[in-house]
Design an enzyme around this catalytic site. Sequence first.
Site, short mmCIF file in Angstrom:
data_model
loop_
_atom_site.label_atom_id
_atom_site.label_comp_id
_atom_site.label_asym_id
_atom_site.label_seq_id
_atom_site.Cartn_x
_atom_site.Cartn_y
_atom_site.Cartn_z
N ASP A 146 -5.95 3.70 10.22
CA ASP A 146 -5.22 4.50 9.05
C ASP A 146 -4.04 4.53 10.16
OD1 ASP A 146 -4.50 3.97 6.38
OD2 ASP A 146 -6.35 4.87 5.52
N GLU A 179 -0.87 0.89 8.69
CA GLU A 179 0.51 1.27 8.61
C GLU A 179 1.09 1.26 7.15
OE1 GLU A 179 4.73 2.14 9.59
OE2 GLU A 179 2.95 0.30 9.26
N TRP A 180 0.64 0.49 6.29
CA TRP A 180 1.25 0.38 5.02
C TRP A 180 2.90 -0.25 4.90
CZ3 TRP A 180 0.10 6.20 5.20
CH2 TRP A 180 -0.65 6.57 5.28
N GLY A 181 2.87 -0.27 6.73
CA GLY A 181 4.28 -1.44 5.89
C GLY A 181 5.70 0.03 6.07
N ASN A 183 6.86 1.53 9.05
CA ASN A 183 7.72 1.21 9.70
C ASN A 183 7.68 -0.22 10.33
OD1 ASN A 183 8.12 4.01 11.29
ND2 ASN A 183 5.79 3.71 10.38
N ASP A 201 -1.62 1.05 -0.56
CA ASP A 201 -2.66 0.64 -1.14
C ASP A 201 -2.62 -0.67 -2.60
OD1 ASP A 201 -3.78 2.06 1.06
OD2 ASP A 201 -5.22 3.16 -0.14
C1 GLA Z 1 -5.30 4.28 2.75
C2 GLA Z 1 -5.67 2.78 3.16
C3 GLA Z 1 -7.21 2.53 2.50
C4 GLA Z 1 -8.43 2.65 2.72
C5 GLA Z 1 -8.24 4.56 2.53
C6 GLA Z 1 -9.60 5.16 3.18
O1 GLA Z 1 -5.32 5.02 1.69
O2 GLA Z 1 -4.98 2.20 2.88
O3 GLA Z 1 -7.19 1.05 2.36
O4 GLA Z 1 -8.45 2.54 3.90
O5 GLA Z 1 -7.19 5.25 3.09
O6 GLA Z 1 -9.43 6.79 2.88
#
Ligand code: GLA
Length: 400
Positions: A146, A179-181, A183, A201
Site C-alpha cells: 500500500d 499505489e492508487w494510480g 504516479n 478505493d
Molecule cells: C488502502 C487500500 C485499501 C486497503 C486499506 C487498508 O485504503 O487502498 O485497499 O488495503 O488501505 O487500510
Amino acid sequence: MRYVFFTLLFCASLAYGQKYDRLGLTPQMGWNTYNTFAGHFNEKLIREMADVIVSSGLKEAGYVYLIIDDNWTGPRDSLGFLSVDTTRFPSGLRALSNYIHSKGLKLGLYSDAGYKTCGGYTASRGHEFQDALVFARLGADYLKYDWCNTEGIDAKGAYQTMSDALRAAGRPILFSMCEWGNNKPWLWAKNIGHSWRTTGDITACWSCVDTHGGAYNSWGVMKILDMQEGLRSYAGPGHWNDPDMLEVGNGMTINEDRAHFSMWSMLAAPLIAGNDLRKASNATLDILTNAGVIAVDQDSLGIQGFKYSAKDSIEVWFKPLVKHSWAMCILNRSAASRSVTFDWRTEAVVDSLSGRSLNATAVEYALNDLWTERILGTTATTLNANIPGHDVLMLQLTQK
Ligand code: GLA
C-alpha cells in the site's frame, strides 16, 4: 576464488531489478479481508473463510489467494524483525499459513511502503529486505503493498525496492501494487509488480462517491470503470491494471453485482472477492463462480477489453479472446431498462491494439449468453435485447 566472486555477482544481478516472472499470467483471483472486515478479523475468521472458499466452490472456480489485508502486523523486535499481532493470531501466522496451504489455497499478506500502514500498523519503510524475509518465512505467496504515509518517497523507487526484496527472499510472491494510480504505475511498473491499482478505493454502490467526511474518496463501480479509460494498452500477462477488489455481495442489487463482475472480467481485472462468504446468498455465489464470465477474465491472451460505443447510457464493450472468439458486454448504466439493437453486418468492430476485427459479414459467430447460459442465435441476424437497469447482457461470440 575469482569464480566464486563472479558466480555470486551473477546471482546477485539475477536477484535484483527483475520481478518473479511466471506469476500472474492471468489476473489473480482470491478473497481479501478488507472490504467487509477492515480491521475486524482474527485467526478464527480466516480459518472459517478458508473452509468456505473451498466448500462454496470458489476455490474450484479459481479463487486461490486468501489475502490478509491491513492490521495484521505487530511491533518490530529488537533486531528489527516484524512480529505478528498476537491478539488476532494467538497461534501465530505460520500455523494459519499452514492451514491455508493445507486447503490448497495460497496466503496473501499486506504491507505498506511508509512507516505505518493506512490503519496505523507497522509498515515496511527502511525494513523492506527484512520484511520480505519474514513474508517468505511465513509462507506468503502474495503481497499487497500500500501507499499510505509515504510523503516524500519516490513511488517507483519504493516499489522497486520491495520487488527486489521479494526476489532476494527467494520465494515466488505475487506483487500486488496498491499505489492508487497516483504516479501512473502503468508507465513504469511492468517489470516491478504483477498488478497495480489504478484508482482509490472502491465502495459498494453503483455510482456514488463516499467522501469519508472529507478525509478521502471511495468510488462507486461506474466511477472506477470510467477511470480505466486509456489504460488498456499497459495490461497483459504478468502485469495487470487493478481497478480494486470486488464488492459483489456487499449490498448492491443482484443486477448491479452482475454488471460489476462482468465489467471487471471485460477489463481483465484481478478478481478478489471481498464479501463475507459465510453468509453469501446463492445468487451472490452464482455470480462469483460463473465459469463463462471468469473464463473471459482469465483468457490467456490477456487483452483488456475496450469500449466500442457509448450512447444514451448504453455502452458496448468488446474483448478479444483465444481461438478467434470475442466477449461482448452491453452495459446499461441507467436505472431504467433499455431496448438495444446491434446489427452485426453494419458495425465495424476493430481493435487496433490487438489487430483483431470482428467481421460478421465474412464470419458467422454463435452468441452464447454467459449469464443465462443460452445460445441467443448468431451474428447472421440483428441482435435485439432488453437490458434491465444497471445490468448487462454479456455474450461470448464463437466462430461457427
Ligand atoms: C488502502 C487500500 C485499501 C486497503 C486499506 C487498508 O485504503 O487502498 O485497499 O488495503 O488501505 O487500510
